[in-house]
Design a protein around this motif. Structure first.
Motif, PDB file in Angstrom:
ATOM      1  N   ARG A 140       1.014  -1.247  -0.035  1.00 21.69           N
ATOM      2  CA  ARG A 140       0.031  -0.027  -0.071  1.00 21.69           C
ATOM      3  C   ARG A 140       1.022   1.244  -0.191  1.00 21.69           C
ATOM      4  O   ARG A 140       2.072   1.228   0.490  1.00 21.69           O
ATOM      5  N   VAL A 141       0.092   2.408  -0.491  1.00 23.18           N
ATOM      6  CA  VAL A 141       0.778   3.635  -0.470  1.00 23.18           C
ATOM      7  C   VAL A 141      -0.010   4.452   0.289  1.00 23.18           C
ATOM      8  O   VAL A 141      -1.465   4.461  -0.198  1.00 23.18           O
ATOM      9  N   ILE A 142       0.330   5.187   1.350  1.00 28.75           N
ATOM     10  CA  ILE A 142      -0.493   5.865   2.213  1.00 28.75           C
ATOM     11  C   ILE A 142      -0.128   7.287   2.556  1.00 28.75           C
ATOM     12  O   ILE A 142       1.206   7.460   2.185  1.00 28.75           O
ATOM     13  N   ALA A 143      -1.204   8.101   2.757  1.00 28.89           N
ATOM     14  CA  ALA A 143      -0.446   9.658   3.031  1.00 28.89           C
ATOM     15  C   ALA A 143      -1.257   9.976   4.506  1.00 28.89           C
ATOM     16  O   ALA A 143      -2.533   9.877   4.561  1.00 28.89           O
ATOM     17  N   LEU A 144      -0.462  10.443   5.294  1.00 27.67           N
ATOM     18  CA  LEU A 144      -0.940  10.892   6.688  1.00 27.67           C
ATOM     19  C   LEU A 144      -0.661  12.355   6.652  1.00 27.67           C
ATOM     20  O   LEU A 144      -0.003  13.153   6.273  1.00 27.67           O
ATOM     21  N   ASP A 145      -1.670  12.880   7.518  1.00 24.76           N
ATOM     22  CA  ASP A 145      -1.558  14.413   8.047  1.00 24.76           C
ATOM     23  C   ASP A 145      -0.372  14.467   8.766  1.00 24.76           C
ATOM     24  O   ASP A 145      -0.155  13.931   9.776  1.00 24.76           O
ATOM     25  N   ALA A 146       0.559  15.726   8.317  1.00 29.61           N
ATOM     26  CA  ALA A 146       1.656  15.690   9.266  1.00 29.61           C
ATOM     27  C   ALA A 146       1.577  16.302  10.410  1.00 29.61           C
ATOM     28  O   ALA A 146       2.337  16.240  11.210  1.00 29.61           O
ATOM     29  N   GLY A 147       0.276  16.857  10.642  1.00 30.13           N
ATOM     30  CA  GLY A 147       0.113  17.438  11.924  1.00 30.13           C
ATOM     31  C   GLY A 147      -0.489  16.728  12.996  1.00 30.13           C
ATOM     32  O   GLY A 147      -0.241  16.886  14.277  1.00 30.13           O
ATOM     33  N   THR A 148      -1.260  15.626  12.681  1.00 38.56           N
ATOM     34  CA  THR A 148      -2.157  14.828  13.455  1.00 38.56           C
ATOM     35  C   THR A 148      -1.794  13.097  13.252  1.00 38.56           C
ATOM     36  O   THR A 148      -2.189  12.531  14.371  1.00 38.56           O
ATOM     37  N   GLY A 149      -1.256  12.827  12.090  1.00 39.63           N
ATOM     38  CA  GLY A 149      -1.102  11.480  11.867  1.00 39.63           C
ATOM     39  C   GLY A 149      -2.173  10.729  11.279  1.00 39.63           C
ATOM     40  O   GLY A 149      -2.353   9.579  11.064  1.00 39.63           O
ATOM     41  N   ARG A 150      -3.532  11.571  11.189  1.00 41.31           N
ATOM     42  CA  ARG A 150      -4.623  11.084  10.590  1.00 41.31           C
ATOM     43  C   ARG A 150      -4.317  10.550   9.149  1.00 41.31           C
ATOM     44  O   ARG A 150      -3.532  11.333   8.422  1.00 41.31           O
ATOM     45  N   LEU A 151      -5.025   9.251   8.917  1.00 45.42           N
ATOM     46  CA  LEU A 151      -4.780   8.815   7.606  1.00 45.42           C
ATOM     47  C   LEU A 151      -5.749   9.630   6.556  1.00 45.42           C
ATOM     48  O   LEU A 151      -6.990   9.599   6.780  1.00 45.42           O
ATOM     49  N   VAL A 152      -5.064  10.052   5.430  1.00 46.70           N
ATOM     50  CA  VAL A 152      -5.653  11.136   4.503  1.00 46.70           C
ATOM     51  C   VAL A 152      -6.378  10.363   3.197  1.00 46.70           C
ATOM     52  O   VAL A 152      -7.316  10.194   2.826  1.00 46.70           O
ATOM     53  N   TRP A 153      -5.220   9.387   2.751  1.00 46.70           N
ATOM     54  CA  TRP A 153      -5.614   8.290   1.689  1.00 46.70           C
ATOM     55  C   TRP A 153      -4.872   7.004   1.866  1.00 46.70           C
ATOM     56  O   TRP A 153      -3.846   7.019   2.452  1.00 46.70           O
ATOM     57  N   ASP A 154      -5.342   6.183   1.384  1.00 45.67           N
ATOM     58  CA  ASP A 154      -4.812   4.573   1.413  1.00 45.67           C
ATOM     59  C   ASP A 154      -4.755   3.833   0.020  1.00 45.67           C
ATOM     60  O   ASP A 154      -5.955   3.762  -0.292  1.00 45.67           O
ATOM     61  N   ARG A 155      -3.972   3.803  -0.704  1.00 44.59           N
ATOM     62  CA  ARG A 155      -4.039   3.044  -2.011  1.00 44.59           C
ATOM     63  C   ARG A 155      -3.270   1.759  -2.169  1.00 44.59           C
ATOM     64  O   ARG A 155      -2.246   1.639  -1.787  1.00 44.59           O
ATOM     65  N   GLU A 156      -4.197   0.769  -2.241  1.00 46.24           N
ATOM     66  CA  GLU A 156      -3.652  -0.753  -2.319  1.00 46.24           C
ATOM     67  C   GLU A 156      -3.084  -0.677  -3.886  1.00 46.24           C
ATOM     68  O   GLU A 156      -3.735  -0.793  -4.883  1.00 46.24           O
ATOM     69  N   LEU A 237       7.840   0.291 -11.006  1.00 48.79           N
ATOM     70  CA  LEU A 237       7.850   1.694 -10.303  1.00 48.79           C
ATOM     71  C   LEU A 237       6.598   2.365 -10.831  1.00 48.79           C
ATOM     72  O   LEU A 237       6.137   2.470 -11.934  1.00 48.79           O
ATOM     73  N   ALA A 238       6.020   3.071  -9.817  1.00 50.82           N
ATOM     74  CA  ALA A 238       4.740   3.754 -10.240  1.00 50.82           C
ATOM     75  C   ALA A 238       4.684   5.263  -9.438  1.00 50.82           C
ATOM     76  O   ALA A 238       5.377   5.457  -8.446  1.00 50.82           O
ATOM     77  N   ALA A 239       3.830   6.111 -10.137  1.00 58.31           N
ATOM     78  CA  ALA A 239       3.737   7.351  -9.549  1.00 58.31           C
ATOM     79  C   ALA A 239       2.372   7.850  -9.370  1.00 58.31           C
ATOM     80  O   ALA A 239       1.423   7.206  -9.893  1.00 58.31           O
ATOM     81  N   TYR A 240       1.858   8.094  -8.024  1.00 59.53           N
ATOM     82  CA  TYR A 240       0.549   8.557  -7.634  1.00 59.53           C
ATOM     83  C   TYR A 240       0.496   9.833  -7.198  1.00 59.53           C
ATOM     84  O   TYR A 240       1.425  10.449  -6.790  1.00 59.53           O
ATOM     85  N   ASP A 241      -0.762  10.464  -7.394  1.00 59.96           N
ATOM     86  CA  ASP A 241      -0.981  11.568  -7.260  1.00 59.96           C
ATOM     87  C   ASP A 241      -0.922  11.914  -5.875  1.00 59.96           C
ATOM     88  O   ASP A 241      -1.665  11.283  -4.983  1.00 59.96           O
ATOM     89  N   ALA A 242      -0.187  13.098  -5.422  1.00 58.80           N
ATOM     90  CA  ALA A 242       0.277  13.251  -3.958  1.00 58.80           C
ATOM     91  C   ALA A 242      -1.282  13.563  -3.017  1.00 58.80           C
ATOM     92  O   ALA A 242      -1.296  13.348  -2.136  1.00 58.80           O
ATOM     93  N   LYS A 243      -2.132  14.287  -4.092  1.00 65.27           N
ATOM     94  CA  LYS A 243      -3.250  14.619  -3.364  1.00 65.27           C
ATOM     95  C   LYS A 243      -4.300  13.758  -3.249  1.00 65.27           C
ATOM     96  O   LYS A 243      -4.814  13.626  -2.153  1.00 65.27           O
ATOM     97  N   THR A 244      -4.496  12.846  -4.091  1.00 64.15           N
ATOM     98  CA  THR A 244      -5.440  11.676  -3.890  1.00 64.15           C
ATOM     99  C   THR A 244      -5.202  10.530  -4.192  1.00 64.15           C
ATOM    100  O   THR A 244      -6.013   9.515  -3.596  1.00 64.15           O
ATOM    101  N   GLY A 245      -3.961   9.986  -4.299  1.00 62.16           N
ATOM    102  CA  GLY A 245      -3.515   8.519  -4.393  1.00 62.16           C
ATOM    103  C   GLY A 245      -3.713   7.970  -5.609  1.00 62.16           C
ATOM    104  O   GLY A 245      -3.338   6.794  -5.871  1.00 62.16           O
ATOM    105  N   GLU A 246      -4.400   8.694  -6.561  1.00 63.06           N
ATOM    106  CA  GLU A 246      -4.630   7.914  -8.033  1.00 63.06           C
ATOM    107  C   GLU A 246      -3.283   7.771  -8.674  1.00 63.06           C
ATOM    108  O   GLU A 246      -2.452   8.535  -8.679  1.00 63.06           O
ATOM    109  N   GLU A 247      -3.035   6.605  -9.416  1.00 69.34           N
ATOM    110  CA  GLU A 247      -2.039   6.205 -10.026  1.00 69.34           C
ATOM    111  C   GLU A 247      -1.892   6.945 -11.326  1.00 69.34           C
ATOM    112  O   GLU A 247      -2.847   6.873 -11.961  1.00 69.34           O
ATOM    113  N   ARG A 248      -0.904   7.767 -11.511  1.00 67.08           N
ATOM    114  CA  ARG A 248      -0.692   8.476 -12.834  1.00 67.08           C
ATOM    115  C   ARG A 248       0.165   7.693 -14.024  1.00 67.08           C
ATOM    116  O   ARG A 248      -0.064   8.109 -15.047  1.00 67.08           O
TER     117      ARG A 248
END
Length: 593
Positions: A140-156, A237-248
């Motif tokens: 998985r590729v995940i993004a967390l809020d840097a201020g709180t650790g809250r999970l923002v998006w999770d891409r399998e 190797l893959a690239a994912y949108d940093a805001k949404t997690g969508e594969e580009r």
């Protein structure tokens, strides 16, 4: 670890603080370590110089963070605006006050499968625009809020267990009662690269190999088994949108059309490969689709050049591992340094260090960028330290080989093929220079590398047919008996390609190197020592026993003018036979007041 941003007392229970009084202030002000390698050049060099040759002997622990999870702690911390972000074994993440070690928040990762490739190690996170990005061993590729650790998006991105075969079980049965680990299960180890609004990461586990424990219960001292036939996975190797997690975009390591290449008789720099090319060509028609399971893991973070829009990365071994009979040809683009367009993933150029590789010489150490000094003048270059014991310099734009260092180890039977009698080859699959980052100081034009010296025996074996199970041929790779095994920290002048100095270590070196403007090189050992060397001479000026093997690259940063050095000490190897313990500590050092 439990995420608890609202209860500092509970969070601090997991932390051991050994605080010094507010110390000497660095004249150069506070500076972060904002990304893997410090910046996208991957140089692992810092301009900080408050800690220098003259005072490094006074370095002491400032604070220690204990993760609560023992072993395989290989992460490189990231420091942004006074906050340190670090990933741990099992892909948990913590945000810490970089000055005091106070826990700000933690994120507990809940894996969706226990079927992963190798030990559950992770080598770091990336931080950008208020988000913390991590790629996990369970795909998985995940993004967390840097201020709180809250999970923002999770891409399998991939399920590690997809595409497995029954061959592993069949071979394990043929090997008897020895414990087996590993298969072609895809997951992530590398710290992501964030560039152009993309989170870029590549998979490991594509190069099929079983790891067989030795009599001491260890894996490094046991053997690696590569099986005949199409049982690997296809690396990418893959690239994912940093805001949404969508594969580009996604780039596959194994080339669909023409992965056989030109059937090269030598490496691009002229070393003979000892291939039976007529036999390979005769077998090519039978194995036209070998690229579909052709391997090519991606171990470490690419370097990025914003001016050209190119990223540079090394690719791993083809599958089946250490066994080339069923994958005729050069096996493009495994075992290569490649340049890709960061926005599209399109290949610009490649340099295949070892065509038709059979020894485990992954191009694993992260490439780094520099201005090469050549007779024709300065050239924007990319450097790559190899498992075969060389440092290569290439023109960033074209991939043209500018130079190659002298060998940093003593070769023995280099590129001799595995045999039924057993072929001793140096280096073995652990290196010369493995995934560990190489630091580069542009002022001295020196690269500082942890170099492993050792040999392995490559033996072709057979499991006889039994019942409905056909005969299985495989290559077993084990430590060569009676051959010298040791590590050196070696400084390489990239102008001449020669070693400026080389210092033998007391135990195996691990984690990678850090160089600083204070004239220092920091390097970790498997026995738990973090060492500070004089960058000019290699002399050890300071060392500290961290209690467990150094697993990750050291970093340095400054807060309120005070310089710190941080390193992960959780055990440097996944072998039980190393003789050294495991731990769970991130140890941070500073000068006393």
């Amino acid at each position: 670890m439990k995420r608890d941003a609202t209860n500092p007392a509970r969070a601090l229970a997991a932390v051991l603080l050994v605080l010094l009084a507010p110390g000497a202030h660095a004249a150069d002000g506070g500076q972060d370590w904002p990304a893997f390698g410090r910046d996208a050049s991957n140089a692992h060099h810092s301009p900080l110089k408050s800690i220098d040759r003259g005072n490094v002997a006074g370095l002491r622990p400032a604070w220690i963070f204990q993760t609560g999870i023992t072993g395989y702690f290989q992460a490189e911390p990231v420091v942004v605006e006074g906050v340190m972000y670090v990933s741990t074994t099992g892909n948990h993440v913590a945000a810490l006050d970089a000055k005091s070690g106070k826990v700000l928040w933690t994120y507990t990762h809940k894996a969706r499968t226990e079927k992963i490739f190798g030990p559950p190690s992770n080598r770091g996170v990336a931080v950008s625009n208020g988000l913390v990005f991590e790629a996990t061993m369970d795909g998985r590729v995940i993004a967390l809020d840097a201020g709180t650790g809250r999970l923002v998006w999770d891409r399998e991105a991939v399920r590690p267990e997809e595409g497995e075969t029954e061959t592993a079980s069949a071979l394990a049965a043929g090997l008897g009662a020895k414990p087996i680990q590993g298969s072609s299960r895809l997951g992530f180890k590398m710290p992501p690269l964030v560039a152009e609004g993309l989170v870029i990461v590549g998979v490991t586990g594509a190069g099929y190999g079983l790891h067989v424990e030795d009599e001491k219960g260890g894996l490094d001292g046991g053997s690696v088994v590569g099986i005949e036939g199409g049982y690997g996975r296809r690396g990418w190797l893959a690239a994912y949108d940093a805001k949404t997690g969508e594969e580009r975009w996604r780039w596959y390591v194994t080339k669909e059309d023409g992965w056989e290449g030109v059937f090269a008789a030598t490496t691009p720099d002229g070393l003979p490969l000892n291939r039976d090319i007529p036999a390979e060509k005769a077998a090519a028609d039978k194995h036209r689709e070998a690229w579909k399971v052709g391997g090519g893991s991606l171990w470490m973070t690419p370097a990025y050049d914003p001016a050209s829009g190119l990223i540079f990365l090394g690719t791993g071994n083809p599958a089946p591992q250490n066994f080339g009979l069923t994958r005729p040809g050069d096996n493009l683009y495994t075992m290569s340094l490649v340049a890709l367009d960061v926005r599209t993933g399109k290949l610009r150029w490649h340099f295949q260090q070892v065509p038709h590789e059979q020894w485990g010489y992954d191009v694993a150490s992260p490439p780094f960028l520099l201005e090469a000094r050549t007779p024709e003048g300065s050239v924007k270059a990319v450097a790559q330290a190899s498992k075969t014991g060389f440092i290569y310099l290439h023109d960033r734009a074209t991939g043209r080989l500018l130079s190659r260092s002298e060998p940093l180890i003593t070769h023995k039977n280099l590129f001799a093929p595995p045999s039924p009698e057993g072929t001793v080859v140096s280096p073995g699959p652990l290196g010369a220079i493995s995934w560990h980052p190489v630091a580069y100081d542009a002022v001295s034009n020196r690269a500082f590398a942890q170099v492993r010296h050792g040999a392995a025996t490559y033996t072709v074996k057979t499991v006889p047919a039994s019942g409905n199970r056909p005969e299985i041929r495989y290559t077993e790779t084990s430590e060569a008996k009676g051959e010298p095994t040791f590590s050196t920290l070696t400084a390489v002048d990239l102008g001449s390609g020669k070693a400026a100095w080389s210092r033998k270590a007391g135990s195996r070196l691990s984690g990678g190197t850090l160089s600083t403007a204070g004239g220092l090189v920091f390097s970790g050992e498997e026995d738990g020592h973090l060492d500070a060397h004089d960058a000019a001479t290699g002399d050890i000026l300071w060392r500290f026993q961290c209690g467990a093997g150094i697993g990750g690259p050291p970093v340095t940063y400054a807060v309120d003018g005070r310089q710190y050095v941080a390193v992960a000490a959780g055990g440097a190897s996944f072998t039980k036979a190393s003789g050294f313990g495991t731990g769970d500590a991130l140890v941070v050092f500073a000068l006393p007041d």
